[in-house]
Design an enzyme around this catalytic site. Sequence first.
Site, PDB file in Angstrom:
ATOM      1  N   ASN A   1       1.236  90.494  24.479  1.00 44.04           N
ATOM      2  CA  ASN A   1       1.172  91.527  25.531  1.00 44.04           C
ATOM      3  C   ASN A   1       0.407  90.798  26.558  1.00 44.04           C
ATOM      4  O   ASN A   1      -0.329  91.327  26.342  1.00 44.04           O
ATOM      5  CB  ASN A   1       0.870  92.747  24.890  1.00 44.04           C
ATOM      6  CG  ASN A   1       0.724  93.986  26.018  1.00 44.04           C
ATOM      7  OD1 ASN A   1       1.005  94.068  26.611  1.00 44.04           O
ATOM      8  ND2 ASN A   1      -0.059  95.098  25.450  1.00 44.04           N
ATOM      9  N   TRP A   2       1.352  90.456  27.408  1.00 42.92           N
ATOM     10  CA  TRP A   2       1.109  90.050  28.696  1.00 42.92           C
ATOM     11  C   TRP A   2       0.114  91.363  29.822  1.00 42.92           C
ATOM     12  O   TRP A   2      -0.259  90.940  30.309  1.00 42.92           O
ATOM     13  CB  TRP A   2       2.404  89.531  30.016  1.00 42.92           C
ATOM     14  CG  TRP A   2       2.823  88.533  28.896  1.00 42.92           C
ATOM     15  CD1 TRP A   2       2.909  87.556  28.208  1.00 42.92           C
ATOM     16  CD2 TRP A   2       3.925  87.590  29.476  1.00 42.92           C
ATOM     17  NE1 TRP A   2       3.277  86.708  27.952  1.00 42.92           N
ATOM     18  CE2 TRP A   2       4.225  86.569  28.680  1.00 42.92           C
ATOM     19  CE3 TRP A   2       4.863  88.064  30.627  1.00 42.92           C
ATOM     20  CZ2 TRP A   2       4.918  85.692  29.109  1.00 42.92           C
ATOM     21  CZ3 TRP A   2       5.763  87.183  31.006  1.00 42.92           C
ATOM     22  CH2 TRP A   2       5.879  85.416  29.679  1.00 42.92           C
ATOM     23  N   LYS A   3       0.314  92.938  29.845  1.00 43.12           N
ATOM     24  CA  LYS A   3       0.540  93.902  30.107  1.00 43.12           C
ATOM     25  C   LYS A   3       0.587  93.295  31.755  1.00 43.12           C
ATOM     26  O   LYS A   3       1.382  93.173  32.109  1.00 43.12           O
ATOM     27  CB  LYS A   3      -1.253  93.739  30.700  1.00 43.12           C
ATOM     28  CG  LYS A   3      -2.160  93.779  28.435  1.00 43.12           C
ATOM     29  CD  LYS A   3      -2.993  94.280  28.564  1.00 43.12           C
ATOM     30  CE  LYS A   3      -3.295  94.114  26.949  1.00 43.12           C
ATOM     31  NZ  LYS A   3      -4.833  94.883  26.829  1.00 43.12           N
TER      32      LYS A   3
ATOM     33  N   HIS B   1       0.436 103.154  23.721  1.00 40.38           N
ATOM     34  CA  HIS B   1      -0.788 101.899  23.644  1.00 40.38           C
ATOM     35  C   HIS B   1      -2.227 102.366  24.586  1.00 40.38           C
ATOM     36  O   HIS B   1      -1.906 103.463  24.812  1.00 40.38           O
ATOM     37  CB  HIS B   1      -0.967 100.363  24.596  1.00 40.38           C
ATOM     38  CG  HIS B   1      -1.232  99.440  24.741  1.00 40.38           C
ATOM     39  ND1 HIS B   1      -2.934  99.424  25.031  1.00 40.38           N
ATOM     40  CD2 HIS B   1      -1.180  98.893  24.107  1.00 40.38           C
ATOM     41  CE1 HIS B   1      -3.484  98.381  24.672  1.00 40.38           C
ATOM     42  NE2 HIS B   1      -2.773  98.037  24.246  1.00 40.38           N
TER      43      HIS B   1
ATOM     44  N   GLU C   1      -4.258  99.002  16.362  1.00 39.08           N
ATOM     45  CA  GLU C   1      -4.260  99.220  17.588  1.00 39.08           C
ATOM     46  C   GLU C   1      -5.825  99.469  17.177  1.00 39.08           C
ATOM     47  O   GLU C   1      -6.005 100.433  18.206  1.00 39.08           O
ATOM     48  CB  GLU C   1      -4.352  99.327  18.640  1.00 39.08           C
ATOM     49  CG  GLU C   1      -3.028  98.068  19.195  1.00 39.08           C
ATOM     50  CD  GLU C   1      -2.645  97.335  19.466  1.00 39.08           C
ATOM     51  OE1 GLU C   1      -2.994  95.809  19.751  1.00 39.08           O
ATOM     52  OE2 GLU C   1      -2.933  98.014  20.759  1.00 39.08           O
TER      53      GLU C   1
ATOM     54  N   GLY D   1      -3.367  90.638  23.425  1.00 36.07           N
ATOM     55  CA  GLY D   1      -3.331  90.529  24.401  1.00 36.07           C
ATOM     56  C   GLY D   1      -3.984  89.075  25.117  1.00 36.07           C
ATOM     57  O   GLY D   1      -3.190  88.774  25.320  1.00 36.07           O
ATOM     58  N   GLY D   2      -5.586  89.756  25.207  1.00 36.32           N
ATOM     59  CA  GLY D   2      -6.168  88.698  25.793  1.00 36.32           C
ATOM     60  C   GLY D   2      -5.535  87.150  25.607  1.00 36.32           C
ATOM     61  O   GLY D   2      -4.882  85.858  26.382  1.00 36.32           O
TER      62      GLY D   2
HETATM   63  C1  PEP Z   1      -4.036  94.748  23.524  1.00 35.86           C
HETATM   64  O1  PEP Z   1      -4.081  95.147  24.419  1.00 35.86           O
HETATM   65  O2  PEP Z   1      -3.085  95.614  22.737  1.00 35.86           O
HETATM   66  C2  PEP Z   1      -4.771  93.779  22.500  1.00 35.86           C
HETATM   67  C3  PEP Z   1      -4.742  94.064  21.280  1.00 35.86           C
HETATM   68  O3  PEP Z   1      -5.548  93.149  23.487  1.00 35.86           O
HETATM   69  P1  PEP Z   1      -6.130  91.944  22.910  1.00 35.86           P
HETATM   70  O4  PEP Z   1      -5.712  90.846  21.939  1.00 35.86           O
HETATM   71  O5  PEP Z   1      -6.754  91.405  24.339  1.00 35.86           O
HETATM   72  O6  PEP Z   1      -7.682  93.012  22.082  1.00 35.86           O
END
Ligand code: PEP
Length: 239
Positions: A8-10, A89, A158, A223-224
């Site tokens: 998930n590049w956001k 999300h 999540e 995500g990150g």
């Molecule tokens: C997200 O925001 O969907 C996520 C899983 O972020 P992160 O991996 O950075 O916690």
Amino acid sequence: MRKILIANWKMNLSVSEGLTYLKALKKNANEVVIAAPFTFLNDLKKIARQKNIKLAAQNVSQFAEGAYTGEASAKMLKEAGCSYCLLGHSERRIYFQESDAQINQQIKNLLKYKITPIICVGETKQQRQKGLTKQVIKAQLKAALAGIKNVPLIIAYEPVWAISTFQTGKNIQSASLKDIIAAHNYIRSFVSGKTRVIYGGTVNPQNSKAILKLKQVDGALVGGASLKVSSFNAIIQNT
Ligand code: PEP
């Protein structure tokens, strides 16, 4: 078992950075999906197809078409090459007040175009502290999936408190394996056999192997740690 690994590049990177990333992406037997910003999708389509990487959008309109400024429809996402779309999300729920009723409509729109919805559910830190985890998950699933049966779906557990950007301090952590197993088993009790259940929340190259080894976990939403191709490659190679 083949897992699904979703980056998930956001609202990060540029089209040219995205193209460089896809060229450098290593693949193995797992299914790899990139959830990119709307404006990247058409440009990523060709290389994604060549490398057998699937594309996801990060959101879709609850409306089919018409005078809805700023929105993108399921039909448009199909045209742009999406196989999947993230829905609900926590950032959409918290910053843009998206509701479960909206998510229900979004799911129906996506299914008309054979785009698989990836529905994010999970409790906040306060809800967890009050012992409401199961209640929150159940309410989100029930409302989002009203009238929807026996279709291919992905549910992403999540927990909001485990998402890296909602954590402060140096000690950023994913949910424990025990919490992940419990939540996945609980989610599975509500959904059909066609539904995949995946985990998201601070998945990184250090913890991905242990999380993805769990039989309850069909994949990960990252995500990150997906923003750098080296780190997402490490997660893919680890699995
Ligand atoms: C997200 O925001 O969907 C996520 C899983 O972020 P992160 O991996 O950075 O916690």
